[in-house]
Design a protein around this motif. Structure first.
Motif, PDB file in Angstrom:
ATOM      1  N   UNK A   1       0.848  -1.190   0.000  1.00  0.00           N
ATOM      2  CA  UNK A   1       0.000   0.000   0.000  1.00  0.00           C
ATOM      3  C   UNK A   1       0.885   1.242   0.000  1.00  0.00           C
ATOM      4  N   UNK A   2       0.698   2.100  -0.988  1.00  0.00           N
ATOM      5  CA  UNK A   2       1.422   3.358  -1.103  1.00  0.00           C
ATOM      6  C   UNK A   2       0.468   4.466  -0.656  1.00  0.00           C
ATOM      7  N   UNK A   3       0.722   5.036   0.515  1.00  0.00           N
ATOM      8  CA  UNK A   3      -0.189   6.025   1.097  1.00  0.00           C
ATOM      9  C   UNK A   3      -0.351   7.257   0.222  1.00  0.00           C
ATOM     10  N   UNK A   4       0.706   7.719  -0.408  1.00  0.00           N
ATOM     11  CA  UNK A   4       0.599   8.887  -1.283  1.00  0.00           C
ATOM     12  C   UNK A   4      -0.313   8.594  -2.469  1.00  0.00           C
ATOM     13  N   UNK A   5      -0.141   7.435  -3.058  1.00  0.00           N
ATOM     14  CA  UNK A   5      -0.974   7.041  -4.200  1.00  0.00           C
ATOM     15  C   UNK A   5      -2.430   6.894  -3.767  1.00  0.00           C
ATOM     16  N   UNK A   6      -2.659   6.291  -2.612  1.00  0.00           N
ATOM     17  CA  UNK A   6      -4.023   6.093  -2.118  1.00  0.00           C
ATOM     18  C   UNK A   6      -4.688   7.435  -1.794  1.00  0.00           C
ATOM     19  N   UNK A   7      -3.941   8.351  -1.196  1.00  0.00           N
ATOM     20  CA  UNK A   7      -4.499   9.669  -0.868  1.00  0.00           C
ATOM     21  C   UNK A   7      -4.867  10.424  -2.138  1.00  0.00           C
ATOM     22  N   UNK A   8      -4.023  10.331  -3.153  1.00  0.00           N
ATOM     23  CA  UNK A   8      -4.312  10.976  -4.433  1.00  0.00           C
ATOM     24  C   UNK A   8      -5.528  10.343  -5.110  1.00  0.00           C
ATOM     25  N   UNK A   9      -5.601   9.025  -5.081  1.00  0.00           N
ATOM     26  CA  UNK A   9      -6.749   8.332  -5.673  1.00  0.00           C
ATOM     27  C   UNK A   9      -8.042   8.672  -4.935  1.00  0.00           C
TER      28      UNK A   9
END
Length: 132
Positions: free
Chosen positions: A96-104
């Motif tokens: 899980x990539x938190x930056x990617x998830x927050x952007x998504x």
């Protein structure tokens, strides 16, 4: 034909359902950021919708296209969920990539908000037309 049976209403309603589902999957990924061996999931409905609209076979029950195995919501929007494979794993096997998830999450919230705004504008036009 009812007042709210048009293609735009149906597409928007199904788009809202797909956006809600995508928010749910992203939230589940964020909640499992520290879970060992958890693999992040991704939901795709924008490209799948385009594939469906481009496919002449969706008027029938047969679909020889490459998206025949995808899950269909009750309507014109198709949603596909798959495990994320292009992100790096950390030592405990979690990817899980938190930056990617927050952007998504921000992206899907924007999409959801835009669809709600569209529905509200349609209802406002109807209210204006009937004089209330």
């Amino acid at each position: 034909m009812g007042l709210f049976d048009g293609a735009a209403f149906t597409l928007t309603e199904q788009g809202l359902d797909a956006a809600w589902y995508k928010q749910r999957v992203i939230s589940h990924n964020i909640a499992n950021v520290t879970t060992p061996d958890y693999k992040a999931k991704t939901v795709d409905f924008g490209l799948v919708l385009k594939k469906k609209m481009d496919c002449p076979y969706h008027e029938n029950t047969d679909c020889p296209a490459d998206h025949a195995d995808e899950q269909e919501a009750e309507g014109p929007v198709w949603v596909k969920t798959y495990y994320e494979t292009n992100t790096n794993q950390i030592l405990n096997g979690n990817n899980v990539d938190m930056e990617k998830e927050a952007l998504a999450l921000a992206d899907v919230q924007y999409q959801y908000s835009s669809m709600i705004d569209y529905m509200n504008s349609q209802y406002a036009m109807i209210r204006t037309a009937i004089g209330k």
